[in-house]
Design a protein around this motif. Structure first.
Motif, short mmCIF file in Angstrom:
data_model
loop_
_atom_site.label_atom_id
_atom_site.label_comp_id
_atom_site.label_asym_id
_atom_site.label_seq_id
_atom_site.Cartn_x
_atom_site.Cartn_y
_atom_site.Cartn_z
N LEU A 158 0.82 -1.21 0.00
CA LEU A 158 0.00 0.00 0.00
C LEU A 158 0.85 1.26 0.00
CD1 LEU A 158 -2.68 -0.92 2.69
CD2 LEU A 158 -3.00 -0.89 0.21
N THR A 159 0.36 2.28 -0.67
CA THR A 159 0.90 3.63 -0.49
C THR A 159 -0.08 4.40 0.39
OG1 THR A 159 -0.28 4.55 -2.40
CG2 THR A 159 1.88 3.54 -2.81
N SER A 160 0.38 5.47 0.99
CA SER A 160 -0.50 6.23 1.88
C SER A 160 -1.67 6.84 1.12
CB SER A 160 0.29 7.33 2.60
OG SER A 160 0.80 8.28 1.67
N GLN A 161 -1.46 7.10 -0.19
CA GLN A 161 -2.54 7.71 -0.99
C GLN A 161 -3.74 6.78 -1.14
OE1 GLN A 161 0.69 7.78 -1.80
NE2 GLN A 161 1.12 9.98 -1.60
N GLN A 162 -3.52 5.48 -0.92
CA GLN A 162 -4.63 4.52 -1.01
C GLN A 162 -5.45 4.46 0.27
OE1 GLN A 162 -1.62 1.44 -2.56
NE2 GLN A 162 -3.57 0.66 -3.34
N ILE A 163 -4.97 5.14 1.32
CA ILE A 163 -5.64 5.08 2.63
C ILE A 163 -6.56 6.30 2.79
CG2 ILE A 163 -5.32 5.01 5.13
CD1 ILE A 163 -2.49 3.88 4.58
N GLU A 164 -7.80 6.00 3.07
CA GLU A 164 -8.75 7.08 3.34
C GLU A 164 -8.82 7.42 4.82
OE1 GLU A 164 -13.54 7.23 3.22
OE2 GLU A 164 -12.60 7.02 1.24
N LYS A 165 -8.68 6.37 5.68
CA LYS A 165 -8.83 6.59 7.11
C LYS A 165 -8.03 5.55 7.88
CE LYS A 165 -12.45 6.89 10.69
NZ LYS A 165 -13.92 6.80 10.93
N ILE A 166 -7.42 5.99 9.00
CA ILE A 166 -6.70 5.09 9.91
C ILE A 166 -7.45 5.07 11.24
CG2 ILE A 166 -4.56 4.63 11.16
CD1 ILE A 166 -3.06 6.15 9.01
N THR A 167 -7.78 3.87 11.72
CA THR A 167 -8.47 3.72 12.99
C THR A 167 -7.66 2.80 13.89
OG1 THR A 167 -10.62 3.98 11.91
CG2 THR A 167 -10.61 3.02 14.13
N LEU A 168 -7.53 3.16 15.14
CA LEU A 168 -6.85 2.34 16.13
C LEU A 168 -7.83 1.94 17.22
CD1 LEU A 168 -4.39 1.18 17.75
CD2 LEU A 168 -4.13 3.48 18.73
N ARG A 169 -7.88 0.64 17.53
CA ARG A 169 -8.61 0.16 18.70
C ARG A 169 -7.59 -0.06 19.81
NH1 ARG A 169 -13.49 -2.01 19.13
NH2 ARG A 169 -13.57 -2.39 16.87
N PHE A 170 -7.86 0.54 20.99
CA PHE A 170 -6.90 0.45 22.10
C PHE A 170 -7.65 0.42 23.42
CE2 PHE A 170 -3.53 1.99 24.97
CZ PHE A 170 -2.49 1.15 24.56
N ALA A 171 -6.97 -0.07 24.46
CA ALA A 171 -7.59 -0.22 25.78
C ALA A 171 -8.06 1.12 26.34
CB ALA A 171 -6.59 -0.85 26.75
N GLU A 172 -9.26 1.13 26.86
CA GLU A 172 -9.81 2.32 27.52
C GLU A 172 -8.89 2.82 28.62
OE1 GLU A 172 -12.00 5.38 29.10
OE2 GLU A 172 -12.45 4.35 27.22
N ALA A 173 -8.28 1.89 29.38
CA ALA A 173 -7.45 2.28 30.52
C ALA A 173 -6.23 3.09 30.13
CB ALA A 173 -7.02 1.03 31.30
N GLY A 174 -5.76 2.94 28.91
CA GLY A 174 -4.59 3.69 28.48
C GLY A 174 -4.86 4.65 27.34
N ALA A 175 -6.10 4.68 26.88
CA ALA A 175 -6.42 5.46 25.68
C ALA A 175 -6.20 6.95 25.86
CB ALA A 175 -7.85 5.19 25.24
N HIS A 176 -6.39 7.45 27.09
CA HIS A 176 -6.20 8.88 27.31
C HIS A 176 -4.78 9.32 26.96
CE1 HIS A 176 -4.64 7.02 31.00
NE2 HIS A 176 -3.90 8.10 31.13
N CYS A 177 -3.86 8.36 27.00
CA CYS A 177 -2.45 8.68 26.72
C CYS A 177 -2.17 8.79 25.23
CB CYS A 177 -1.56 7.61 27.36
SG CYS A 177 0.19 7.99 27.35
N VAL A 178 -3.01 8.17 24.38
CA VAL A 178 -2.72 8.12 22.96
C VAL A 178 -3.80 8.73 22.08
CG1 VAL A 178 -1.29 6.05 23.25
CG2 VAL A 178 -3.71 5.79 22.66
N ASP A 179 -4.96 9.03 22.64
CA ASP A 179 -6.08 9.53 21.85
C ASP A 179 -6.03 11.05 21.75
OD1 ASP A 179 -8.41 9.91 20.47
OD2 ASP A 179 -9.74 9.16 22.04
N ASP A 180 -5.51 11.53 20.63
CA ASP A 180 -5.43 12.97 20.36
C ASP A 180 -4.66 13.70 21.45
OD1 ASP A 180 -5.90 14.94 18.50
OD2 ASP A 180 -7.78 15.59 19.40
N ASN A 181 -3.63 13.07 21.96
CA ASN A 181 -2.79 13.68 22.99
C ASN A 181 -2.07 14.91 22.42
OD1 ASN A 181 -0.48 14.13 24.87
ND2 ASN A 181 -1.17 12.21 25.78
#
Length: 461
Positions: A298-321
């Motif tokens: 894949l090239t990045s131009q083929q990507i429309e959206k990136i989604t990450l599923r992550f633990a609620e307990a640590g998400a505050h550290c990585v979600d739009d920090n």
């Protein structure tokens, strides 16, 4: 007295009687690998873009007293406490040093500066400096696990900073040759200084983040130096009164401080070496992302959206920090769009110069999982990547254990390449080669002067 403070006394007695020969061969061998990696990242942090390093070293140059300890990158010798503060801040500035996933720790960032400062001041051998690193990492791990790292995070504390003060105190006590009684006081004084609010996540300059490791190194060194001079301190910091474990946790398990002491070295042997310069929570997800990109060409131009599923307990550290190095919405797009991830991306916002990074960053989101991912945290930083492509397909991959963990160690060629790449940002190939050799031969060195003389030099790249 031992009946009054059995845990504190047991730890102090072990530290006071510790020698490099007490380390199993495999522990020393891995400590040497970890130390070289940490040294390369530590020196890379002298880069002019790393504002935390520039700010703390400018400060120390202005206020520090004279001494025998190298101020890294500044061609200056200062007192041990000031050197530990500044160099400890450099140790975590690039967010690329070895870490402990389960205990949520960055102990190498604290222990190398602590060990180098006091090894210079006390004329210790390279083997003794490395042994101090191992001892400090192990004591940091034990303190974090006794308090419960997830509990610390839930309360808004950074385990590296809280537990790191005790690890640095242990390393410093060994290098200063403290007695058991003096070590009891050193641990007590370290306990009084424990600090480390996760509030540093609200500093977009990323100065406050590494400052916490500098504080831990400073706390440990100052505690041990004061204890050696007879300064008074609590004598049962882990056992009674206003016990430090209960101050930071409602689920502390004090026995984890001493179980297997001297025979089990999980605080060293479970350390992971980072293949990516970002918060370690994102490393499994980065592996998943890279796998999807490579396996599907894949090239990045083929990507429309990136989604990450992550633990609620640590998400505050990585979600739009606000911190670029802790933001999934920044780190994942940078890797996808630029085909690599550099520690300099933490300090130079690629969204401002690269339209493709900006496009993907605007699309990225984090799904906060309250099921299996959350249950696994912090033992595992599970991450699932979902790529929504421009042709309508959705590709997904999940990673539980990142490359660089002991279960999936980086190959020697990868370790060598990482050292070369990070040091190339601040010095010539010849000086980088000399630094690598000094780090690799530290175990057999009569002192640490060859290594610190190289680290003292200002960046030339």
């Amino acid at each position: 007295m031992s009946d009054r403070a059995p845990l504190t006394r047991t730890l102090a007695a072990y530290i006071a009687g510790f020698t490099p020969d007490a380390l199993p061969a495999e522990v020393m061998d891995y400590t040497r690998v970890l130390a070289k990696d940490g040294i390369g990242v530590l020196y890379a942090a002298t880069h002019e873009s790393v504002t935390a390093a520039q700010g703390i070293c400018d400060f120390v140059e202005e206020i520090a007293g004279p001494g025998a300890c190298t101020l890294i990158g500044r061609n200056r010798k200062v007192d041990p406490v000031s050197a530990a503060l500044a160099n400890g801040t450099l140790g975590y500035a690039a967010d690329f040093e070895p870490h402990h996933p389960e205990a949520i720790l960055h102990p190498i960032a604290v222990m190398i500066p602590t060990a180098l400062a006091l090894s210079e001041a006390e004329g210790r051998t390279g083997a003794e400096a490395l042994a101090a690193v191992a001892l400090g990492c192990e004591m940091t791990y034990r303190a974090s696990m006794a308090m419960n790292p997830r509990e610390l995070y839930d309360r808004g504390f950074h385990p590296s900073a809280i537990a790191g003060s005790f690890g640095a105190a242990a390393a410093a006590a060994f290098l200063l040759g403290l007695s058991e009684e003096q070590t009891v006081r050193a641990l007590g004084l370290a306990g009084l200084q424990t600090s480390g609010l996760l509030a540093w996540q609200d500093d977009p300059r990323e100065d406050a983040r590494p400052f916490q490791m500098g504080l831990a190194a400073r706390n440990g060194v100052m505690s041990a130096m004061l204890a050696k001079r007879g300064f008074g301190a609590p004598d049962r910091i882990f056992d009674g009164g206003h016990v430090v474990l209960e101050a930071y946790s409602d689920v502390a398990v004090a026995s984890k401080l001493t179980e297997g002491l001297g025979t089990v070295w999980d605080g060293v042997m479970e350390l992971a070496i980072k293949p990516y310069s970002s918060v370690s929570f994102l490393h499994p997800a980065l592996d998943a992302l890279v796998g999807l990109l490579d396996d599907n060409a894949l090239t990045s131009q083929q990507i429309e959206k990136i989604t990450l599923r992550f633990a609620e307990a640590g998400a505050h550290c990585v979600d739009d920090n606000p911190l670029k190095g802790h933001s999934a919405q920044y780190i994942l797009p940078v890797r996808a769009a630029m085909g690599r991830l550099s520690f300099l991306d933490l300090f130079i916002d690629r969204r401002e110069s690269d339209p493709e990074v900006a496009r993907l960053a605007a699309s990225a989101e984090v799904i906060r999982d309250t099921g299996a991912f959350n249950d696994a945290f912090p033992d595992f930083y599970m991450g699932e990547i979902l790529l929504t492509l421009t042709d309508g397909r959705v590709l997904s991959a999940t990673s539980k254990v990142a490359r660089g963990y002991p279960e999936q160690p980086l190959a020697q060629a990868e370790l060598d390449r990482k050292f070369e790449e990070v040091t190339a940002t601040v010095c010539s190939p010849a000086r980088a080669k000399a630094l690598a050799e000094a780090a690799e031969t530290l175990y057999s060195a009569a002192d640490v002067s060859t290594l610190t003389a190289l680290l003292a030099q200002a960046p030339d790249a």
